[in-house]
Design a protein around this motif. Structure first.
Motif, PDB file in Angstrom:
ATOM      1  N   LEU A 649       1.556  -2.268   6.772  1.00 19.72           N
ATOM      2  CA  LEU A 649       1.168  -1.258   7.757  1.00 19.72           C
ATOM      3  C   LEU A 649       1.195   0.128   7.143  1.00 19.72           C
ATOM      4  O   LEU A 649       0.280   0.929   7.337  1.00 19.72           O
ATOM      5  CB  LEU A 649       2.110  -1.315   8.953  1.00 19.72           C
ATOM      6  CG  LEU A 649       1.993  -2.565   9.813  1.00 19.72           C
ATOM      7  CD1 LEU A 649       3.080  -2.579  10.860  1.00 19.72           C
ATOM      8  CD2 LEU A 649       0.626  -2.600  10.479  1.00 19.72           C
ATOM      9  N   LEU A 650       2.255   0.401   6.385  1.00 24.81           N
ATOM     10  CA  LEU A 650       2.389   1.742   5.822  1.00 24.81           C
ATOM     11  C   LEU A 650       1.331   2.019   4.766  1.00 24.81           C
ATOM     12  O   LEU A 650       0.912   3.158   4.585  1.00 24.81           O
ATOM     13  CB  LEU A 650       3.784   1.918   5.210  1.00 24.81           C
ATOM     14  CG  LEU A 650       4.935   2.026   6.200  1.00 24.81           C
ATOM     15  CD1 LEU A 650       6.246   2.131   5.461  1.00 24.81           C
ATOM     16  CD2 LEU A 650       4.755   3.223   7.102  1.00 24.81           C
ATOM     17  N   SER A 651       0.913   0.962   4.076  1.00 25.78           N
ATOM     18  CA  SER A 651      -0.075   1.201   3.028  1.00 25.78           C
ATOM     19  C   SER A 651      -1.495   1.065   3.550  1.00 25.78           C
ATOM     20  O   SER A 651      -2.448   1.087   2.784  1.00 25.78           O
ATOM     21  CB  SER A 651       0.159   0.256   1.854  1.00 25.78           C
ATOM     22  OG  SER A 651       0.089  -1.075   2.290  1.00 25.78           O
ATOM     23  N   ALA A 780       4.445  12.647   0.960  1.00 23.12           N
ATOM     24  CA  ALA A 780       2.986  12.546   0.950  1.00 23.12           C
ATOM     25  C   ALA A 780       2.360  13.937   1.007  1.00 23.12           C
ATOM     26  O   ALA A 780       1.349  14.212   0.359  1.00 23.12           O
ATOM     27  CB  ALA A 780       2.512  11.703   2.127  1.00 23.12           C
ATOM     28  N   PHE A 781       2.987  14.805   1.764  1.00 25.68           N
ATOM     29  CA  PHE A 781       2.513  16.185   1.854  1.00 25.68           C
ATOM     30  C   PHE A 781       2.583  16.851   0.483  1.00 25.68           C
ATOM     31  O   PHE A 781       1.642  17.502   0.030  1.00 25.68           O
ATOM     32  CB  PHE A 781       3.363  16.936   2.872  1.00 25.68           C
ATOM     33  CG  PHE A 781       2.977  18.373   3.052  1.00 25.68           C
ATOM     34  CD1 PHE A 781       1.975  18.725   3.941  1.00 25.68           C
ATOM     35  CD2 PHE A 781       3.601  19.374   2.334  1.00 25.68           C
ATOM     36  CE1 PHE A 781       1.608  20.035   4.107  1.00 25.68           C
ATOM     37  CE2 PHE A 781       3.229  20.691   2.498  1.00 25.68           C
ATOM     38  CZ  PHE A 781       2.233  21.021   3.379  1.00 25.68           C
ATOM     39  N   LEU A 782       3.716  16.672  -0.136  1.00 26.85           N
ATOM     40  CA  LEU A 782       3.920  17.243  -1.465  1.00 26.85           C
ATOM     41  C   LEU A 782       2.859  16.728  -2.429  1.00 26.85           C
ATOM     42  O   LEU A 782       2.240  17.484  -3.177  1.00 26.85           O
ATOM     43  CB  LEU A 782       5.320  16.861  -1.950  1.00 26.85           C
ATOM     44  CG  LEU A 782       5.783  17.447  -3.279  1.00 26.85           C
ATOM     45  CD1 LEU A 782       5.940  18.939  -3.137  1.00 26.85           C
ATOM     46  CD2 LEU A 782       7.095  16.810  -3.700  1.00 26.85           C
ATOM     47  N   GLY A 813       9.815   8.794  -7.816  1.00 33.40           N
ATOM     48  CA  GLY A 813      10.680   7.637  -7.693  1.00 33.40           C
ATOM     49  C   GLY A 813      10.048   6.482  -6.965  1.00 33.40           C
ATOM     50  O   GLY A 813      10.748   5.635  -6.428  1.00 33.40           O
ATOM     51  N   TYR A 814       8.742   6.453  -6.939  1.00 33.22           N
ATOM     52  CA  TYR A 814       8.087   5.376  -6.225  1.00 33.22           C
ATOM     53  C   TYR A 814       7.576   4.319  -7.191  1.00 33.22           C
ATOM     54  O   TYR A 814       7.042   4.636  -8.254  1.00 33.22           O
ATOM     55  CB  TYR A 814       6.928   5.914  -5.392  1.00 33.22           C
ATOM     56  CG  TYR A 814       7.379   6.723  -4.220  1.00 33.22           C
ATOM     57  CD1 TYR A 814       8.237   6.165  -3.274  1.00 33.22           C
ATOM     58  CD2 TYR A 814       6.959   8.040  -4.037  1.00 33.22           C
ATOM     59  CE1 TYR A 814       8.668   6.905  -2.193  1.00 33.22           C
ATOM     60  CE2 TYR A 814       7.390   8.781  -2.955  1.00 33.22           C
ATOM     61  CZ  TYR A 814       8.245   8.210  -2.038  1.00 33.22           C
ATOM     62  OH  TYR A 814       8.664   8.930  -0.963  1.00 33.22           O
ATOM     63  N   LYS A 820       1.279   3.250  -3.331  1.00 34.88           N
ATOM     64  CA  LYS A 820       0.145   2.976  -2.455  1.00 34.88           C
ATOM     65  C   LYS A 820       0.377   3.549  -1.066  1.00 34.88           C
ATOM     66  O   LYS A 820      -0.559   4.024  -0.426  1.00 34.88           O
ATOM     67  CB  LYS A 820      -0.070   1.465  -2.353  1.00 34.88           C
ATOM     68  CG  LYS A 820      -0.806   0.898  -3.539  1.00 34.88           C
ATOM     69  CD  LYS A 820      -1.004  -0.586  -3.360  1.00 34.88           C
ATOM     70  CE  LYS A 820      -1.488  -1.204  -4.642  1.00 34.88           C
ATOM     71  NZ  LYS A 820      -1.259  -2.654  -4.651  1.00 34.88           N
ATOM     72  N   ILE A 821       1.613   3.462  -0.618  1.00 33.13           N
ATOM     73  CA  ILE A 821       1.926   4.029   0.694  1.00 33.13           C
ATOM     74  C   ILE A 821       1.672   5.527   0.677  1.00 33.13           C
ATOM     75  O   ILE A 821       0.972   6.072   1.527  1.00 33.13           O
ATOM     76  CB  ILE A 821       3.403   3.761   1.068  1.00 33.13           C
ATOM     77  CG1 ILE A 821       3.664   2.259   1.157  1.00 33.13           C
ATOM     78  CG2 ILE A 821       3.747   4.445   2.368  1.00 33.13           C
ATOM     79  CD1 ILE A 821       5.101   1.914   1.471  1.00 33.13           C
ATOM     80  N   VAL A 822       2.259   6.188  -0.309  1.00 40.84           N
ATOM     81  CA  VAL A 822       2.113   7.640  -0.384  1.00 40.84           C
ATOM     82  C   VAL A 822       0.645   8.011  -0.539  1.00 40.84           C
ATOM     83  O   VAL A 822       0.150   8.957   0.075  1.00 40.84           O
ATOM     84  CB  VAL A 822       2.952   8.206  -1.542  1.00 40.84           C
ATOM     85  CG1 VAL A 822       2.797   9.705  -1.620  1.00 40.84           C
ATOM     86  CG2 VAL A 822       4.400   7.837  -1.378  1.00 40.84           C
TER      87      VAL A 822
END
Lengths: 857, 429
Positions: A649-651, A780-782, A813-814, A820-822
């Motif tokens: 869902l998040l991705s 994600a904003f960053l 750190g992902y 993919k989410i970000v």
């Protein structure tokens, strides 16, 4: 018996500027007053002796026949007010001096003048009753009423004094809207009433005219009957003139108001207003030109003129119109609606209101990302949330305007001046220092309310002696315009004397004042002195210090009072900025307030309406949201592959929940929807139950689909579509308890959905999820708005951008999967930013080519 | 897959059966990770024509011509006028007033020919009451004329004036356009009657060569100067039997489709869509380069050769597949890699007289055609596709939809640039 009035000063805090600020501490504007636990008191005990269980709104009228009387309460439930004496309280709130009630024959004018004065807004307290109220006075026009006016007031009654004081600005702006609805409707109704009356009068005139002619013919010109008739005729003529003048005044109001551009209601509902204006103006012009003959033939109005006795328009022995009759019915109901909204939005403890205001203020700054996981909440308060910001620009705090040396507008200080009403007060004429009420008078028995009411209008006439109402109005609006530009809080060295700063308009005329009155608290005497704090805060605080004369002999008490009031009254127009919030001061809460607050808190948790910020979709209430958190928690505990599902869902990979039983599927959808980014105002991106094959475009639209597994031909075509688009979707089979989706390994989602979580409650878990998602959104904003990773060094530099992006996400750190989410969130942010919030246009649908695995329980 | 959903656990059988064709979900070489579905047509979309760098036109059985923006996916203009399905569409660029104008010529079953202005949507020219519907259109830029072919061949000039026409013909005929002053005369120069069956496709390879393909799989390369046969291939999709199983399967297999549906060329190679297979032929070497007999589950409808040794094909099975020419690791067993041993004895051994057909497996230097990605989205046959290079790929289909496939990474970077541009405009940086 009316107790001695509370004297509450509303003052501004001004930073010293030298206090140490911990860089790690929360910014001031986010802080919420802490509970002063030093007193070692149980914060949950209710020490308030308020006789009502929660805040309510009271509408009262000062009836010229029976005196002050309560009309209705909101919520309209007798349990709310409990044993609280509404009649008594109506008497109290209507006894406050009310400047706006001045209507009648002003000196130097032969005709009655309508005075379009602004409402007065005051804070009033009654410690004996444990009730504090924001009181909004307004007048409605009634042709049959004395002086054409009927004074009304809307009061927000709470047991928490601080709530009233701190929320003054918001209350004021919201009540102004309600009042504006009433007054708009009233102007319309009043104009209609005047027209009818005019028709009556003109008909009467024609009849009288004939009779006079008859008398003259029969008895000669100088017979007594003829003279009588002639006098009667003359009276009617005068009356017609007066009424025409009134009609002109009432119909000329809206255009003038538009110039000022003050009333938000007008801006929000231009259509309504224009309609009213049209009707008013057209009717007016029609009537003005009409003769008796045309009028009798008038097709526009079904009203048949009646013969009336030619006498004054004032009537005393009639049934008074109800509020609904005074205003147009639709306006009246609009008002009730608005009052209900006010009641709902100010429900609960002050802390809760603060928090939600801070929350809203912060969210409004986050328009770029808030669409992802935060619901747009304009609708939640019935569209009022935007108006909070308006209100902060429009300080309408009661202002005492006294003639005195003109101050520059920049240094103008808003304050609530305590202006106790009593005969002989010199406040209007005196210089600032002498303008304070004499406190000795306050301790005396309260004056007769009737006297006060009538006195207040007298006084205003005195105060504005030679000033004509029209110029007053102009100045008033002048003043309002200026007020909005005025900066708040000027330091004043003199703390021991009260300072009421006069406001001068540029042409030197006085601005009509809204007197603020705070009555009835003798509790300040009981407060323990805190001199050290007093020293600290008094230096730069503008204090309207009333008790000087009373407490002359007791400086300590006096200082304490000042402190107490200034601490409590911090910033009347705090609005959303909170910039003036002084945490040191705020931290000091008296126990009574807190205990009151807790009682409200418990009341509000049981209520359905969201003071809570998180609500999705119009249909989704707080309850459903909590339930969603609860279902999510159960899902996580029940399914070991919950993390993979949430990752999908998040991705942005559509998750299809496939099952035979609709209930089970819907339950799972309900558990998972809180993880869907960009859920939409009405949850558009979720399809909870689908029993037909889905199309490619549906995958673009819906990110979470509940799908029926059926044995029918339709079912097989559903399965075919599932098969065909299997690369774009993940399938959660709730009959076989399997999940087919790309693999996910990482810590991010496991923090989000840990099946061993200690969280027990659904609502708590929901907040946990919100917190995590907010963190994710921030990343994600960053990622989205970092220049250096997105801008190519040269135009053909696609490869290096890609590697820079990947490295950046790794540095955050992902893992590859979490990236993919970000990345997905970032794409949503970009699309949202480029296209605006409108979902029009052809959205593209992003996906990845990754192998799916089958997870089983 | 389907079996898994229906209740079974894993679909091993399916995977095994189409191992070479089922690429799976991991497609690292497939850059099309973003799609945009364009709705607008009400019937099968059959034709895509590029108007300029940004725009393309689509047309189909609903008689509508829609102009689209490939970047935004917006439908720009609807060209309405035809009452029946559109049978041919071509873009026509001409110089007027020093500027190049691009117009669209469409032919429809309602026996009309129209010239459209894609900027304004106006129907600039229209010819109705043709004797027969036009099946194909060709623009000769050098002569600034265009041809329409149906039962008769007509030559038109820019202003839609009929220059000349021929009568019905049924064979491959070379016509010569005779330019004498303002008169243009079409003459039949030569009948090329070497094909055994209906010719389905005819393409221009380069200045010296053209190719034709017939229904039974004959591929003939012609010399365009003297109209002699340069090469003749009869694609039979023959394969020696590998095991006995093939005999069994034969009974269930209908006759394999060998019709050459479509050909495309980059001047050196020809890709022929033969039935559901692909056939790559090197014109210069006169040798087959690579082939795959079952490239799709159904007939291949359109192919394109790309610069980088890749090619794409779309098929009635609703997918677009991307192929890469790869050198075979073991040249000794070139053919076995892509075949399934289904057809042993079946191919017709009747070799035609004339140039001998090459025995496919024995060709040295044979390369394999490896599937590197597929695009699944349409629910009906993919009729055609049109590549806009990095801007994307447009496909049109029987399911009334068009899909723009885009490079997700590239689009994401473009969006980032757009974001920063907007930030700059709003002075929020």
């Amino acid at each position: 018996m009316i107790g001695s009035p509370d004297v509450v000063a509303l003052t501004k805090e001004d930073d010293f500027g030298d206090s140490f600020t911990d860089p790690c501490s929360l910014p001031e504007e986010f802080s919420v007053p802490l509970f002063a636990h030093a007193a070692n008191a149980n914060p949950w005990t209710k020490t308030s002796y308020a006789k009502f269980s929660k805040d309510f709104i009271l509408v009262s009228e000062f009836s010229e026949q029976v005196g002050p009387q309560p009309l209705l309460t909101i919520p309209n439930d007798p349990k709310v007010c409990g044993t609280f004496d509404l009649n008594y309280f109506s008497l109290r709130i209507m006894s406050v001096d009310y400047q706006a009630s001045f209507v009648g024959h002003p000196p130097g004018s032969n005709y009655p003048k309508l005075n379009f004065v602004a409402d007065s807004k005051v804070v009033l307290g009654d410690s004996k009753e444990g009730a504090f109220a924001y009181v909004h006075h307004l007048t409605l026009y009634d042709l049959e009423a004395r002086g054409f006016v009927r004074p009304f007031c809307l009061a927000y009654i709470s047991a928490d004094e601080r709530k009233i004081m701190h929320q003054f600005q918001e209350l004021s702006s919201e009540f102004s809207k309600a009042s504006e609805f009433l007054k708009s409707g009233n102007r319309k109704a009043f104009a209609n009433e005047l027209e009818k009356k005019l028709k009556d009068l003109e008909y009467t005139r024609s009849v009288l005219h004939k009779e006079t002619e008859l008398q003259k013919m029969n008895n000669g010109c100088y017979s007594t009957q003829a003279i009588e008739k002639a006098n009667e005729l003359a009276n009617v003529e005068k009356s017609i003139y007066e009424h025409k003048d009134l009609l002109r005044q009432i119909t000329s109001y809206p255009s003038r108001k538009k110039d000022v551009d003050f009333v938000q209601h007008e801006m929000e509902k231009p259509a309504d207003t224009s309609v009213i204006d049209d009707t008013l103006n057209s009717n007016h012009s029609d009537v003005a030109d009409k003769t008796v003959e045309t009028e009798s033939e008038s097709r526009k109005s079904s009203y048949t003129p009646q013969l009336i006795k030619a006498k004054s328009a004032k009537c005393f022995d009639k049934r008074l119109k109800t509020m609904e009759e005074l205003c147009d019915a639709s306006f009246f109901h609009q008002t009730l609606e608005q009052l209900n909204i006010i009641e709902k939005s100010f429900r609960g403890d002050l802390c809760l209101i603060y928090t939600s205001q801070i929350d809203r203020a912060l969210l409004s700054k986050q328009s770029v990302t808030s669409f992802l996981f935060e619901a747009e909440r304009d609708w939640e308060y019935g569209g009022t949330s935007t108006n909070f910001s308006i209100s902060s620009n429009n300080p309408t705090v009661p202002i005492l305007n006294i003639s005195g040396e003109p101050l520059s507008l920049d240094s103008y200080t808003t304050c609530i001046d305590v202006d106790h009403i009593k005969p002989g007060v010199e406040s209007m004429e005196g210089p600032p220092e002498s303008s304070t009420s004499d406190i000795t008078q306050e301790t005396s028995e309260a004056a007769d309310t009737e006297t006060k009411g009538s006195f207040s209008s007298d006084k205003s006439i005195e105060a504005f002696g030679g000033v004509s109402p029209s110029s007053l109005q102009a100045n008033y609006f002048d003043g309002l315009e200026r007020k909005s530009k005025v900066s708040i809080a000027s330091p004043s060295e003199n703390t021991s004397c009260s300072v009421a700063v006069p406001q001068m308009t540029s042409d030197g005329n006085l601005v009509p004042m809204d007197a603020a009155c705070c009555i009835g608290q003798d509790g300040f005497i009981f407060e323990e002195p805190l001199p050290e704090l007093a020293q600290e805060c008094c230096g730069d605080t503008v204090v309207n210090q009333e008790p000087l004369s009373l407490l002359q002999g007791d400086p300590a008490l006096q200082v304490d009072y000042t402190l107490e009031e200034s601490a409590l009254a911090e910033s009347p127009n705090m609005g959303l900025t909170f910039s003036e919030l002084n945490t040191e001061e705020v931290a000091k809460i008296n126990i009574e307030d807190v205990s009151d607050s807790t009682s409200f808190m418990s009341a509000s948790t049981s209520s359905d309406q969201a003071v809570s910020p998180f609500t999705y979709g119009s249909a989704l209430t707080l309850k459903q949201k909590k339930k969603a958190g609860h279902s999510a928690l159960r899902f996580i505990r029940q399914y070991p592959f919950a993390q993979q599902a949430i990752f999908c869902l998040l991705s942005g990979r559509t998750l299809v929940i496939l099952g035979v039983d609709e209930g089970t599927v819907r339950k799972l959808v309900n558990a998972l929807f809180i993880f869907v980014p960009n859920l939409g105002k009405y949850g558009e991106t979720v399809q909870p139950w689908l029993s037909s094959p889905f199309q490619l475009t549906d995958l673009q639209r819906w990110k979470l689909i509940g799908l029926q597994r059926a044995a029918s031909p339709a079912g097989s075509s559903i399965l075919h579509s599932l098969n065909r688009y299997s690369r774009y979707i993940s399938i959660l089979d709730c009959d076989n308890k399997t999940l087919r989706c790309p693999p996910y390994k990482g810590t991010l989602v496991s923090h989000l959905a840990d099946h061993r979580t200690q969280i027990k409650r659904g609502s708590t878990y929901f907040l946990h999820v919100q917190g995590m998602l907010t963190q994710l959104t921030a990343k994600a904003f960053l990622y989205t708005f970092c220049h250096h990773i997105h801008l190519p060094m040269d135009i053909n530099d696609q490869g290096s951008v890609t590697s820079r992006r990947t490295n950046f996400l790794l540095q955050l750190g992902y893992t590859v999967e979490e990236s993919k989410i970000v990345h997905y969130l970032s794409e949503l942010i970009k699309q949202h930013y480029i296209q605006g919030s409108s979902k029009g246009g052809n959205q593209s649908f992003c996906f990845n080519y990754t192998t799916s695995y089958l997870y089983k329980i | 897959m389907l079996r898994w959903i229906l209740g079974g656990r894993e679909a091993q059988g399916t995977v095994e059966k189409s191992a070479a064709l089922f690429i799976g979900e991991e497609q690292p070489k497939n850059c099309f990770t973003e799609m945009q579905v364009l709705k607008g047509h009400f019937d099968i979309v059959r034709f895509l024509v590029q108007v300029d760098d940004l725009r393309f036109a689509s047309a189909g059985d609903d008689g509508l011509v829609l102009i689209w923006n490939v970047e935004t996916g917006d439908s720009l203009i609807e060209l309405r006028g035809h009452t029946q399905q559109i049978t041919a569409m071509i873009s026509y660029t001409f110089i007027r007033g020093g500027n190049a104008h691009t117009a669209l010529i469409t032919a429809s079953s309602d026996r009309t020919l129209s010239l459209w202005d894609p900027d304004s949507g106006n129907r600039v020219q229209n010819i109705s009451d043709l004797q027969s519907p036009v099946k194909c259109l060709l623009v000769l830029v050098r002569l600034d004329v265009w041809l329409s072919g149906g039962n008769e061949l007509c030559v038109w000039n820019r202003d839609f004036e009929l220059q000349c026409k021929t009568v019905h013909h049924s064979d491959a005929v070379i016509f010569k356009l005779n330019l004498s002053g303002s008169d243009i005369v079409v003459m039949a120069m030569r009948h090329l009657a070497d094909h055994q069956d209906t010719i389905h496709s005819l393409i221009h390879i380069n200045d010296g060569l053209f190719a034709s393909g017939s229904h039974i799989g004959e591929l003939i390369i012609w010399d365009s100067v003297d109209w002699t046969i340069q090469a003749y291939e009869h694609i039979l999709w023959e394969e020696p039997a590998r095991d006995g199983q093939s005999e069994f399967k034969l009974n269930h297999q209908k006759q394999i489709e060998r019709s050459i549906q479509h050909m495309s060329s980059d001047g050196e190679y020809i890709v022929a869509a033969v039935g559901s297979g692909l056939y790559v032929y090197n014109v210069l070497m006169k040798s087959v380069v690579a082939y795959r007999r079952i490239a799709h589950d159904s007939n291949v409808l359109h192919t394109v050769l790309q610069q980088d040794g890749r090619l794409m094909s779309c098929s009635e099975d609703g997918s677009v597949r991307m192929w890469e020419l790869q050198d075979l690791p073991l040249p000794a067993e070139p053919a076995s890699s892509g075949f399934f041993g289904m057809f042993g004895t079946f191919g017709r051994s009747s070799k035609q007289t004339g140039p001998p057909a090459k025995k496919i497996p024995e060709v040295p230097g044979l390369r394999s055609l490896e599937l590197i990605g597929d695009l699944i989205g349409h629910s009906g046959a993919v009729q055609m596709f049109l590549s806009f290079k990095e801007k994307g790929l447009v496909t049109c289909s029987t399911d009334h939809l068009l899909i723009i496939w885009k490079d997700g990474e590239f689009q994401s970077q473009l969006r980032s640039l757009a974001v920063f541009q907007k930030l700059e405009e709003n002075q929020e940086l």
